[in-house]
Motif scaffolding. Structure first.
Motif, PDB file in Angstrom:
ATOM      1  N   ALA A 125       0.841  -1.205   0.000  1.00  0.00           N
ATOM      2  CA  ALA A 125       0.000   0.000   0.000  1.00  0.00           C
ATOM      3  C   ALA A 125       0.874   1.251   0.000  1.00  0.00           C
ATOM      4  N   ALA A 126       1.926   1.256   0.801  1.00  0.00           N
ATOM      5  CA  ALA A 126       2.845   2.396   0.833  1.00  0.00           C
ATOM      6  C   ALA A 126       3.516   2.595  -0.520  1.00  0.00           C
ATOM      7  N   THR A 127       3.823   1.497  -1.182  1.00  0.00           N
ATOM      8  CA  THR A 127       4.418   1.571  -2.514  1.00  0.00           C
ATOM      9  C   THR A 127       3.452   2.208  -3.496  1.00  0.00           C
ATOM     10  N   LEU A 128       2.203   1.778  -3.470  1.00  0.00           N
ATOM     11  CA  LEU A 128       1.204   2.367  -4.370  1.00  0.00           C
ATOM     12  C   LEU A 128       1.092   3.871  -4.157  1.00  0.00           C
ATOM     13  N   GLU A 129       1.214   4.300  -2.894  1.00  0.00           N
ATOM     14  CA  GLU A 129       1.100   5.726  -2.588  1.00  0.00           C
ATOM     15  C   GLU A 129       2.236   6.538  -3.202  1.00  0.00           C
ATOM     16  N   THR A 130       3.382   5.917  -3.434  1.00  0.00           N
ATOM     17  CA  THR A 130       4.544   6.659  -3.948  1.00  0.00           C
ATOM     18  C   THR A 130       4.603   6.713  -5.470  1.00  0.00           C
ATOM     19  N   ILE A 131       3.801   5.913  -6.146  1.00  0.00           N
ATOM     20  CA  ILE A 131       3.892   5.786  -7.598  1.00  0.00           C
ATOM     21  C   ILE A 131       2.969   6.787  -8.290  1.00  0.00           C
ATOM     22  N   GLU A 132       3.515   7.485  -9.292  1.00  0.00           N
ATOM     23  CA  GLU A 132       2.675   8.328 -10.135  1.00  0.00           C
ATOM     24  C   GLU A 132       2.080   7.438 -11.221  1.00  0.00           C
ATOM     25  N   MET A 133       0.787   7.445 -11.337  1.00  0.00           N
ATOM     26  CA  MET A 133       0.111   6.578 -12.298  1.00  0.00           C
ATOM     27  C   MET A 133      -0.495   7.414 -13.416  1.00  0.00           C
ATOM     28  N   SER A 134      -0.907   6.739 -14.466  1.00  0.00           N
ATOM     29  CA  SER A 134      -1.516   7.409 -15.607  1.00  0.00           C
ATOM     30  C   SER A 134      -2.841   6.726 -15.933  1.00  0.00           C
ATOM     31  N   ILE A 135      -3.552   7.311 -16.883  1.00  0.00           N
ATOM     32  CA  ILE A 135      -4.802   6.722 -17.346  1.00  0.00           C
ATOM     33  C   ILE A 135      -4.663   6.358 -18.818  1.00  0.00           C
TER      34      ILE A 135
END
Length: 109
Positions: free
Chosen positions: A36-46
């Motif tokens: 979950a902490a990892t997901l919080e640090t990642i910039e994602m796109s659509i």
């Protein structure tokens, strides 16, 4: 592990350490907390349909089953946290894409 994979992961470790974009599982109560902490640090796109492009996560093969079990046995609040992170990332990615598109002149509308 092939020599290419070893080189790839070594370089990725170097780069993420230099940028400070590292999540240490030992700093968290569980692998799922670290995930979950990892997901919080990642910039994602659509994608072009506005769906969130989820990242590909690489974990050591001997940790895969453990993480899967943690996900299956996670309390509802952890599942809610993951979904909340994904919703936040979708909002951020959508906003970023709208900002990107707004920089282009539109003709014929």
């Amino acid at each position: 592990m092939s020599s290419f994979n070893r080189m790839f992961f070594t370089k990725m470790n170097e780069v993420t350490a230099q940028t400070g974009n590292v999540v240490h599982a030992a700093d968290h109560k569980s692998q799922l907390e670290a995930f979950a902490a990892t997901l919080e640090t990642i910039e994602m796109s659509i994608d072009e349909d506005g769906n969130l492009n989820l990242p590909t996560i690489f974990i050591h093969p001997n940790q895969t089953e453990k993480l899967q079990k943690e996900i299956e046995n996670a309390p509802p609040d952890m599942h809610k946290r993951i979904e909340s992170i994904k919703a936040m990332k979708l909002k951020e990615a959508t906003q970023k894409e709208e900002e990107r598109k707004s920089r282009f002149e539109r003709r014929g509308e």
